[in-house]
Scaffold this motif. Structure first.
Motif, PDB file in Angstrom:
ATOM      1  N   THR A   1       0.829  -1.209   0.000  1.00 49.90           N
ATOM      2  CA  THR A   1       0.000   0.000   0.000  1.00 49.90           C
ATOM      3  C   THR A   1       0.859   1.254   0.000  1.00 49.90           C
ATOM      4  O   THR A   1       0.571   2.225  -0.710  1.00 49.90           O
ATOM      5  N   LYS A   2       1.943   1.239   0.795  1.00 51.45           N
ATOM      6  CA  LYS A   2       2.850   2.393   0.813  1.00 51.45           C
ATOM      7  C   LYS A   2       3.519   2.578  -0.550  1.00 51.45           C
ATOM      8  O   LYS A   2       3.742   3.711  -0.981  1.00 51.45           O
ATOM      9  N   GLU A   3       3.830   1.462  -1.212  1.00 51.98           N
ATOM     10  CA  GLU A   3       4.451   1.549  -2.527  1.00 51.98           C
ATOM     11  C   GLU A   3       3.512   2.222  -3.526  1.00 51.98           C
ATOM     12  O   GLU A   3       3.933   3.064  -4.335  1.00 51.98           O
ATOM     13  N   ILE A   4       2.240   1.887  -3.481  1.00 46.20           N
ATOM     14  CA  ILE A   4       1.262   2.518  -4.375  1.00 46.20           C
ATOM     15  C   ILE A   4       1.141   4.005  -4.068  1.00 46.20           C
ATOM     16  O   ILE A   4       1.091   4.845  -4.970  1.00 46.20           O
ATOM     17  N   ALA A   5       1.097   4.350  -2.767  1.00 43.15           N
ATOM     18  CA  ALA A   5       1.013   5.763  -2.379  1.00 43.15           C
ATOM     19  C   ALA A   5       2.234   6.540  -2.852  1.00 43.15           C
ATOM     20  O   ALA A   5       2.117   7.664  -3.354  1.00 43.15           O
TER      21      ALA A   5
ATOM     22  N   SER B   1      -4.336   7.537   1.856  1.00 45.43           N
ATOM     23  CA  SER B   1      -4.493   6.753   3.077  1.00 45.43           C
ATOM     24  C   SER B   1      -5.149   5.427   2.724  1.00 45.43           C
ATOM     25  O   SER B   1      -5.712   5.262   1.627  1.00 45.43           O
ATOM     26  N   ASP B   2      -5.073   4.481   3.649  1.00 44.85           N
ATOM     27  CA  ASP B   2      -5.790   3.217   3.446  1.00 44.85           C
ATOM     28  C   ASP B   2      -7.188   3.254   4.052  1.00 44.85           C
ATOM     29  O   ASP B   2      -7.908   2.253   4.041  1.00 44.85           O
ATOM     30  N   GLY B   3      -7.559   4.421   4.598  1.00 43.67           N
ATOM     31  CA  GLY B   3      -8.898   4.585   5.161  1.00 43.67           C
ATOM     32  C   GLY B   3      -9.020   4.177   6.607  1.00 43.67           C
ATOM     33  O   GLY B   3     -10.065   4.396   7.236  1.00 43.67           O
ATOM     34  N   ASP B   4      -7.970   3.586   7.162  1.00 41.36           N
ATOM     35  CA  ASP B   4      -8.016   3.146   8.558  1.00 41.36           C
ATOM     36  C   ASP B   4      -7.802   4.351   9.469  1.00 41.36           C
ATOM     37  O   ASP B   4      -6.836   5.097   9.308  1.00 41.36           O
TER      38      ASP B   4
ATOM     39  N   ILE C   1      -7.271  10.056  -2.053  1.00 38.16           N
ATOM     40  CA  ILE C   1      -7.293   8.713  -2.614  1.00 38.16           C
ATOM     41  C   ILE C   1      -7.193   7.712  -1.471  1.00 38.16           C
ATOM     42  O   ILE C   1      -6.392   7.873  -0.547  1.00 38.16           O
ATOM     43  N   GLU C   2      -8.031   6.710  -1.550  1.00 46.29           N
ATOM     44  CA  GLU C   2      -8.020   5.646  -0.542  1.00 46.29           C
ATOM     45  C   GLU C   2      -7.509   4.373  -1.201  1.00 46.29           C
ATOM     46  O   GLU C   2      -8.091   3.884  -2.181  1.00 46.29           O
ATOM     47  N   ILE C   3      -6.422   3.831  -0.652  1.00 48.15           N
ATOM     48  CA  ILE C   3      -5.760   2.659  -1.224  1.00 48.15           C
ATOM     49  C   ILE C   3      -6.092   1.451  -0.354  1.00 48.15           C
ATOM     50  O   ILE C   3      -5.507   1.263   0.719  1.00 48.15           O
TER      51      ILE C   3
END
Length: 422
Positions: free
Chosen positions: A264-268, A344-347, A374-376
């Motif tokens: 997820t961090k890589e996508i961000a 963010s991942d929304g958490d 953006i939510e990943i």
């Protein structure tokens, strides 16, 4: 088959023009390859050139040949099926023994696809084509600079597409006048002398012969002067001018909490690198503020933002508070176009999401030109997503997008920063 060869005079940089024509002709395929490359690359290689593969059938040159229509009379030896006057059906296309360019054949022969390498600049230009910062407005200070192409006179070197015909012919006329004026004046004098000798009874034949030879030589010298020479060519010159528009700042807010796993961090990071390249390439002197957060938020530099391994719990409002404080101290909305991009991942703590909505509603959205979130995640959306979506109904300067996997990065990026039509 007829082949047409372009033998027009060309400048030493003609390959650049041909290259641009080729890119323009196959832009759809090249842009697709460029967008696909974004998702396949590592973070450090996202701005490098790309090798494009184009099927040979798409780059075949047009040819002229005689068609199959018309009325023809032929003799077919050994024909036992048709009589004179019978109509023969037109052959169906593709049924002959032509020399096609298929990818493979039963003899093992074929033709490779065409491979085309684009440079870093061409790659980034195609990547960020038709993108812009939304709602950019002029402010009191003019520091952000865009570039506009304008006519900048004429030059002796250039490409055929930029030839100025009028200027070239004017230069050609001036050269021919300069090179032949003296000879034409001398020619007129010799003609007058010859005419006088011819009208005089008993004129000297040797003198007449000499004058005729001199006249013929002068005419030959005048005719040798070319109508147009490479020296005459003039090309329209184009240059880029800095056009002051407005000054702007982009806040980049990234969640680095423990719930954000490495993928997820890589996508961000890829999303923010795309954003950073877009901003620094398209706009001059635009400032970027990097904020990382978990339970606490802090402003960091570019290197720490992309490569730090810090982690922890999640309180999203800490980043929003810090952004608002920095904006109030350094970037007053009366003088700056303010933008923000949050990933963010929304958490988030369940009781913190309403606080985030309140901060955005009262302090941030009224001051920013555009806020993108953006939510990943591949999981169901949580309270933070619902809070941000509800704000879209009240404000038209916030956009919410969802990224599930790496293939969604570039389409989402284009959707967020697509150039607005007038």
């Amino acid at each position: 088959m007829a082949n047409f060869i372009d033998r027009r005079l060309n400048a030493k940089g003609k390959s650049t023009v041909n290259r641009q024509r080729f890119i323009e002709r196959h832009k759809k395929q090249i842009k697709k390859a460029v967008s696909d490359a974004v998702t396949k690359r590592g973070v450090t290689d996202i701005d490098k050139g790309e090798q494009i593969t184009i099927p040979t059938r798409d780059i075949s040159e047009p040819t002229f040949h005689q068609g199959k229509g018309g009325i023809r009379e032929r003799v077919h030896p050994g024909n036992d099926k048709f009589n004179r006057g019978d109509q023969i059906e037109r052959p169906q296309g593709g049924g002959g023994q032509g020399s096609g360019q298929g990818d493979a054949s039963n003899t093992g022969e074929g033709q490779d696809d065409f491979v085309f390498q684009i440079s870093n600049d061409e790659y980034l230009e195609l990547l960020f084509e038709d993108l812009e910062l939304p709602n950019l407005q002029k402010t009191q200070l003019s520091k952000l600079v865009e570039y506009q192409t304008y006519r900048a006179g004429f030059t002796n070197d250039g490409v055929p597409a930029n030839i100025n015909i009028v200027r070239s012919l004017r230069s050609s006329l001036a050269r021919r006048i300069a090179m032949t004026a003296g000879k034409k004046k001398q020619l007129a004098q010799l003609k007058q002398q010859l005419q006088e000798l011819l009208e005089t009874p008993g004129g000297n034949a040797d003198t007449i012969k000499r004058l005729e030879d001199e006249i013929a030589l002068l005419k030959k010298q005048i005719d040798k002067v070319p109508f147009i020479d490479t020296f005459d060519l003039r090309f329209n010159n184009y240059a880029k001018r800095e056009v002051p528009t407005s000054q702007a700042v982009m806040f980049c807010l990234m969640d680095v909490s423990g719930s954000m796993d490495q993928a997820t961090k890589e996508i961000a990071k890829r999303f923010y690198i795309l954003l950073y390249l877009f901003l620094t390439r398209t706009y001059k002197n635009l400032e970027v503020v990097f904020i990382r957060h978990h339970t606490q938020a802090k402003e960091v530099d570019e290197h720490e933002f992309f490569y730090s391994q810090e982690t922890g719990g999640t309180i999203v409002s800490s980043a929003l508070k810090l952004m608002h404080e920095i904006q109030q101290k350094r970037y007053p909305e009366s003088q700056w176009n303010i933008y923000a991009a949050q990933a963010s991942d929304g958490d988030n703590w369940s009781d913190d999401s309403p606080h985030c909505k309140e901060l955005l509603e009262k302090h941030i959205l009224p001051t920013v030109r555009y806020y993108s979130y953006i939510e990943i995640t591949k999981r169901p959306h949580q309270t933070l997503w619902a809070a941000y979506q509800s704000l879209q109904e009240q404000f038209n300067n916030i956009a919410v997008q969802h990224i599930r996997e790496a293939d969604d990065i570039y389409p989402v990026f284009k959707a967020l920063f697509k150039k607005q039509t007038a």
